[in-house]
Design an enzyme around this catalytic site. Structure first.
Site, PDB file in Angstrom:
ATOM      1  N   SER A  14     -11.009  -0.640   3.239  1.00 61.08           N
ATOM      2  CA  SER A  14     -10.006  -1.048   4.753  1.00 61.08           C
ATOM      3  C   SER A  14      -9.624   0.183   5.266  1.00 61.08           C
ATOM      4  CB  SER A  14      -8.831  -2.456   3.994  1.00 61.08           C
ATOM      5  OG  SER A  14      -9.909  -3.075   3.351  1.00 61.08           O
ATOM      6  N   GLU A  66      -4.612   3.786   6.073  1.00 59.85           N
ATOM      7  CA  GLU A  66      -5.129   3.484   5.248  1.00 59.85           C
ATOM      8  C   GLU A  66      -4.621   4.511   3.860  1.00 59.85           C
ATOM      9  OE1 GLU A  66      -6.075   0.207   1.961  1.00 59.85           O
ATOM     10  OE2 GLU A  66      -5.077  -1.166   3.287  1.00 59.85           O
ATOM     11  N   ARG A  74       0.805  -1.346  -0.256  1.00 59.94           N
ATOM     12  CA  ARG A  74      -0.157  -0.077   0.180  1.00 59.94           C
ATOM     13  C   ARG A  74       1.041   1.044   0.054  1.00 59.94           C
ATOM     14  NH1 ARG A  74      -1.936  -4.006  -0.669  1.00 59.94           N
ATOM     15  NH2 ARG A  74      -3.684  -4.764   0.067  1.00 59.94           N
TER      16      ARG A  74
END
Length: 351
Positions: A246, A346, A164
């Protein structure tokens, strides 16, 4: 190019948070960017690049000039005996692009179905799901340097992909640093899809589908359908219940740390990685701390998946970015106190 003043950003972020942009420019072609960069009042550090708004938390109105990327188009650039090279404009919806490649008979992106956002945002986050990451299919991209107006073409080795993570999420360090956060506006992305395709079925949810259906050699379309079904069962539709997908990254730990956690919590969900570390399921950790279904103000933890934070106020009375981040910090504290692990969000926090 269209420049608008005092624009509501609520329709442009999947959390549905109410905030406004003082100015918003719709970027629909390269010339739109160049016109801005050549303007005498241009200050690149006072801009914010907005794709699909699926990975941001707005904590207030934006004084920066918001560059909303809406560059469209998708095409096959090359086909040979090894595979297909395909390209999409940065403003294309990611899921639509994935579905289009499969409709053309070009497999490889099916595990990444239903991920919200745009094609241009995908390399920034190095999106991934069910055993496949964008970097596994990435070929190259075009961008424009917002400081100089120069075109950039970046290949895999230039993008510093990580979990990520990418060069687009880091500030430039020193005169020759390659950090491109806020500096490169991505215009087009290219993907290499090999003919020698094999289904990636390593994740538990997909392995369960194989067992349930008895289909041990699924087609790309079958994998796509399974992924869509799994995601729809677990994750809320942002059009119905605002969210940013998420919210936390799955943490990685050493085998020794994992063994210690298993000794206390044998049910912990974990996945060995090729480098010898262990990935833990952040959703499981959050659920184990009792957060599933809980709320702070109008921000809550989704009842079906603890990894997802949601906007319980809807569009009429939406949660604030402050409520979302307060909830996130409380979750981080709970997980750290119980497991000794610091969860990393995130989404990008802006405001």
């Amino acid at each position: 190019m269209v420049v608008e003043n005092h624009v509501s950003l609520q329709p442009f972020n999947t959390f549905g948070i109410a905030a406004r942009a003082q100015r918003l420019a719709r970027i629909r072609r390269d010339d739109d960017v160049l016109a801005l960069v050549r303007h005498p009042d241009w200050r690149p550090q006072e801009t914010f690049i907005l794709g699909g708004g699926s990975n941001i938390v707005l904590t207030g109105d934006l004084r920066q000039l918001v560059l909303k990327v809406e560059i469209s188009g998708r095409r096959l650039l090359r086909e040979d005996e090894r595979g297909w090279l395909v390209e999409a404009g940065a403003g294309e919806r990611w899921h639509d692009f994935v579905a289009w490649t499969l409709a053309q008979g070009w497999p490889g992106l099916e595990n990444l179905a239903l991920i919200p956002g745009t094609v241009g945002a995908a390399p920034v986050q190095n999106i991934g799901a069910y055993g496949v990451e964008l970097q596994d299919r990435f070929h190259s991209l075009d961008a424009i340097d917002l400081e100089t107006g120069e075109p950039l073409t970046l290949r895999h080795e230039h993008c510093a992909f990580g979990y990520r993570d990418s060069v687009f999420k880091h500030e430039r360090s020193g005169a020759h640093g390659m950090g491109l956060k806020g500096r490169a506006l991505i215009t087009r992305v290219r993907f290499w899809l090999p003919r020698r395709w094999r289904p990636a079925l390593g994740y538990q949810d997909l392995a369960r589908k194989v067992a349930e259906t008895g289909i041990t050699d699924p087609t790309p379309r079958q994998v796509f359908d399974w992924v869509c079904e799994i995601r729809r069962a677990k994750l809320p539709d942002p059009a119905v219940l605002g969210n940013a997908g998420s919210f936390f990254k799955n943490p990685t730990v050493t085998p020794e740390q994992c063994a210690d956690i298993i000794g206390r919590d044998p049910q912990v969900v974990h996945y060995p990685l090729p480098d010898g570390t262990i990935k833990l399921a952040a959703g499981w950790l959050i659920d184990a701390c009792g957060w599933k279904g809980k709320s702070v103000g109008r921000a809550g933890v989704y009842e079906k998946q603890a990894l997802v934070l949601v906007n319980r106020g809807g569009r009429e009375d939406p949660c604030t970015g402050g409520e979302v981040m307060t909830l996130a910090r409380l979750i981080q504290t709970s997980v750290y106190e119980r497991f000794g692990i610091r969860l990393e969000p995130e989404p990008v926090v802006v405001g």
